[in-house]
Motif scaffolding. Sequence first.
Motif, PDB file in Angstrom:
ATOM      1  N   VAL A 297       0.867  -1.173   0.000  1.00  0.00           N
ATOM      2  CA  VAL A 297       0.000   0.000   0.000  1.00  0.00           C
ATOM      3  C   VAL A 297       0.905   1.225   0.000  1.00  0.00           C
ATOM      4  O   VAL A 297       1.625   1.472   0.970  1.00  0.00           O
ATOM      5  CB  VAL A 297      -0.933   0.038   1.231  1.00  0.00           C
ATOM      6  CG1 VAL A 297      -1.755   1.330   1.229  1.00  0.00           C
ATOM      7  CG2 VAL A 297      -1.866  -1.168   1.249  1.00  0.00           C
ATOM      8  N   LEU A 298       0.895   1.947  -1.109  1.00  0.00           N
ATOM      9  CA  LEU A 298       1.650   3.187  -1.206  1.00  0.00           C
ATOM     10  C   LEU A 298       0.677   4.340  -0.953  1.00  0.00           C
ATOM     11  O   LEU A 298      -0.268   4.543  -1.710  1.00  0.00           O
ATOM     12  CB  LEU A 298       2.288   3.345  -2.584  1.00  0.00           C
ATOM     13  CG  LEU A 298       3.017   4.669  -2.839  1.00  0.00           C
ATOM     14  CD1 LEU A 298       4.213   4.802  -1.906  1.00  0.00           C
ATOM     15  CD2 LEU A 298       3.469   4.794  -4.287  1.00  0.00           C
ATOM     16  N   GLY A 299       0.901   5.071   0.128  1.00  0.00           N
ATOM     17  CA  GLY A 299       0.025   6.174   0.485  1.00  0.00           C
ATOM     18  C   GLY A 299       0.550   7.492  -0.056  1.00  0.00           C
ATOM     19  O   GLY A 299       1.753   7.748  -0.026  1.00  0.00           O
ATOM     20  N   VAL A 300      -0.350   8.314  -0.538  1.00  0.00           N
ATOM     21  CA  VAL A 300      -0.002   9.656  -1.003  1.00  0.00           C
ATOM     22  C   VAL A 300      -0.712  10.656  -0.106  1.00  0.00           C
ATOM     23  O   VAL A 300      -1.942  10.665  -0.013  1.00  0.00           O
ATOM     24  CB  VAL A 300      -0.395   9.883  -2.473  1.00  0.00           C
ATOM     25  CG1 VAL A 300      -0.100  11.323  -2.893  1.00  0.00           C
ATOM     26  CG2 VAL A 300       0.358   8.913  -3.376  1.00  0.00           C
ATOM     27  N   ALA A 301       0.088  11.493   0.573  1.00  0.00           N
ATOM     28  CA  ALA A 301      -0.450  12.508   1.470  1.00  0.00           C
ATOM     29  C   ALA A 301      -0.334  13.869   0.815  1.00  0.00           C
ATOM     30  O   ALA A 301       0.632  14.154   0.112  1.00  0.00           O
ATOM     31  CB  ALA A 301       0.311  12.503   2.794  1.00  0.00           C
ATOM     32  N   ILE A 488       4.822   6.132   2.531  1.00  0.00           N
ATOM     33  CA  ILE A 488       4.034   7.341   2.288  1.00  0.00           C
ATOM     34  C   ILE A 488       4.874   8.336   1.501  1.00  0.00           C
ATOM     35  O   ILE A 488       6.027   8.613   1.856  1.00  0.00           O
ATOM     36  CB  ILE A 488       3.568   8.002   3.612  1.00  0.00           C
ATOM     37  CG1 ILE A 488       2.644   7.050   4.384  1.00  0.00           C
ATOM     38  CG2 ILE A 488       2.855   9.323   3.334  1.00  0.00           C
ATOM     39  CD1 ILE A 488       2.232   7.566   5.746  1.00  0.00           C
ATOM     40  N   ARG A 489       4.312   8.865   0.418  1.00  0.00           N
ATOM     41  CA  ARG A 489       4.931   9.941  -0.341  1.00  0.00           C
ATOM     42  C   ARG A 489       4.069  11.187  -0.166  1.00  0.00           C
ATOM     43  O   ARG A 489       2.831  11.113  -0.180  1.00  0.00           O
ATOM     44  CB  ARG A 489       5.031   9.577  -1.826  1.00  0.00           C
ATOM     45  CG  ARG A 489       5.728   8.256  -2.107  1.00  0.00           C
ATOM     46  CD  ARG A 489       7.202   8.278  -1.732  1.00  0.00           C
ATOM     47  NE  ARG A 489       7.972   9.151  -2.579  1.00  0.00           N
ATOM     48  CZ  ARG A 489       8.550   8.771  -3.729  1.00  0.00           C
ATOM     49  NH1 ARG A 489       8.410   7.520  -4.152  1.00  0.00           N
ATOM     50  NH2 ARG A 489       9.244   9.613  -4.445  1.00  0.00           N
ATOM     51  N   VAL A 490       4.710  12.325   0.003  1.00  0.00           N
ATOM     52  CA  VAL A 490       4.012  13.592   0.229  1.00  0.00           C
ATOM     53  C   VAL A 490       3.999  14.402  -1.057  1.00  0.00           C
ATOM     54  O   VAL A 490       5.041  14.590  -1.695  1.00  0.00           O
ATOM     55  CB  VAL A 490       4.678  14.407   1.355  1.00  0.00           C
ATOM     56  CG1 VAL A 490       3.966  15.748   1.534  1.00  0.00           C
ATOM     57  CG2 VAL A 490       4.652  13.614   2.665  1.00  0.00           C
ATOM     58  N   ALA A 500       7.902   9.367   3.789  1.00  0.00           N
ATOM     59  CA  ALA A 500       7.787   9.161   5.230  1.00  0.00           C
ATOM     60  C   ALA A 500       7.626   7.680   5.529  1.00  0.00           C
ATOM     61  O   ALA A 500       7.017   6.934   4.752  1.00  0.00           O
ATOM     62  CB  ALA A 500       6.603   9.938   5.786  1.00  0.00           C
ATOM     63  N   ASP A 501       8.153   7.274   6.662  1.00  0.00           N
ATOM     64  CA  ASP A 501       8.023   5.902   7.133  1.00  0.00           C
ATOM     65  C   ASP A 501       6.815   5.827   8.064  1.00  0.00           C
ATOM     66  O   ASP A 501       6.817   6.450   9.133  1.00  0.00           O
ATOM     67  CB  ASP A 501       9.290   5.489   7.883  1.00  0.00           C
ATOM     68  CG  ASP A 501       9.237   4.039   8.365  1.00  0.00           C
ATOM     69  OD1 ASP A 501       8.176   3.392   8.234  1.00  0.00           O
ATOM     70  OD2 ASP A 501      10.272   3.560   8.884  1.00  0.00           O
ATOM     71  N   THR A 506       4.612  10.915  12.668  1.00  0.00           N
ATOM     72  CA  THR A 506       3.397  11.293  13.399  1.00  0.00           C
ATOM     73  C   THR A 506       2.479  12.089  12.473  1.00  0.00           C
ATOM     74  O   THR A 506       2.939  12.668  11.480  1.00  0.00           O
ATOM     75  CB  THR A 506       3.730  12.159  14.622  1.00  0.00           C
ATOM     76  OG1 THR A 506       4.257  13.426  14.173  1.00  0.00           O
ATOM     77  CG2 THR A 506       4.749  11.470  15.516  1.00  0.00           C
ATOM     78  N   PRO A 507       1.172  12.157  12.786  1.00  0.00           N
ATOM     79  CA  PRO A 507       0.277  12.978  11.971  1.00  0.00           C
ATOM     80  C   PRO A 507       0.727  14.441  11.916  1.00  0.00           C
ATOM     81  O   PRO A 507       0.587  15.096  10.873  1.00  0.00           O
ATOM     82  CB  PRO A 507      -1.074  12.830  12.678  1.00  0.00           C
ATOM     83  CG  PRO A 507      -1.005  11.505  13.357  1.00  0.00           C
ATOM     84  CD  PRO A 507       0.427  11.377  13.802  1.00  0.00           C
TER      85      PRO A 507
END
Length: 526
Positions: A297-301, A488-490, A500-501, A506-507
């Motif tokens: 799961v690659l998350g994009v923030a 996570i990629r921003v 980010a790991d 943190t949020p």
Amino acid sequence: MSTAEAPAEAVPDRGAPAVQLTGITKRFPGVVANSDVNLTVVTGEVHAICGENGAGKSTLMKILYGMQPPDEGTIAINGDEVKLRNPQDAIRAGIGMVHQHFMLADNLTVGENVFLGAEALHGIGRAARARLAELAERTGLHAKPDTLLEELGVADRQRVEIVKVLYRGAKIIILDEPTAVLVPQEVDALFATVREMKADGYTFLFISHKLDEVRAIADTVTVIRRGTTVGTADPKTITSRQLAEMMVGSELPSPETRESTVTDRAVLRLTGLTLGAEGSDRNALDDVTFTVRAGEVLGVAGVEGNGQTELVETIMGMRKPSGGKIELVDADGKARDLTRAGTLTRREAGIGYIAEDRTRHSLLLTQPLWVNRILGYQTREPVSKGQLLDIAGARADTERIVREYDVRTPGIDVPAAALSGGNQQKLIVGRELSGNPVLLIASHPTRGVDVGAQALIWENIRQARSAGLAVLLISADLDELIGLSDTIRVMLRGRLVSEADPATVTPQELGSAMTGAEDDTAGDEE
């Protein structure tokens, strides 16, 4: 009995009831949305309304805002019983509503959005601008009146919505999922504004599924379950888990994924993906490069408006890139170039898609559930045989999805519009995971759903990931993003600016990166 003619400026003493709903009942064909609901909201408090999707919160708020009449029961505002036949009656009674999906026009300025339809109050000249400036200062809106709305970020758009209802004289304000698209820093700023306004005598009805935020801002919580009030709680003494149990009879779920299932096999590969932005010198997407692997799961923030929507729509073929490459890689390592392919071709290649706006891009609201099962899969079994639709197969598979994904519905022949938001979302998730995808693009998969639906969707994604599915996750819920993602990629202004790991970030740290508070440009390249 009045007809909501009480002047909006009349404010009773703090501690007196601002809103009293007594015995509110609302029936629709085949369902009772509200049954004998009782609610008392005190002047100068933040009163949270919690409940799972389909519990009746939205219907109750629509009744209070005059959008729907109750079949039974009474409404009293500041001690006077009123009949709210339409939103204009509610506005005259001093009630305003800030909708989850903003009721604003992007092609108008801030001032035009605020003044439109309320010209009789202060005109459109000096007096109107003076009142707007006063309210902007109160709410922390720094955008100038002549700024086009489309130039504002989501937090400022929300402030414009609040200014809009205050401009019309609202003293009782309904906030419907107000933090759904805000990063933690923006939530803090909104809560600071709410607290200041509460101190000035404003009253808030706060609708949210984020129970930690409810406990942080509310003075009182009323829980609605299956259309009726089941109790009130003090947010200072009740835990989020206890609130969740009141709502759905189970503990608060967690998105946390513990064991890694990430493999070395690439599934989606983007290389230098670029998309121009009409009327702007800055690209909507700028040299975006990443790979999503099987079991990952690659998350994009990112704060909304920074390219996440354009990224998803370009991958799905809804937008044509000006540069770069989109490849889907099969199990043998052979890459298929989909950069110029149509959306149906991408679907048939094995891409599942949970759209961020289910009502625009995932459902035909007026059509029955079994028809919605067919969408995007009209060339494949079990809803198609060759060139012909298999209606019996579509109906049977819809029944299976309803059963396996706990879609609460009277039957598969009801229109999608008859379902609550959470049940609509479960139907979509069931449809997209039933197509045996190799890649799932999940854009805000649990936005606006209750804790029960949220837990089920998280578990569906976890199970699919364990089975080798590659998932591209876009979410404004940072706990969800951190809990479900392997990486996570921003994204900021159309570029990937940092990585980010999820195990350590943190949020608050993620929120800082999303807003550009951290000068971290690592991770632009694969």
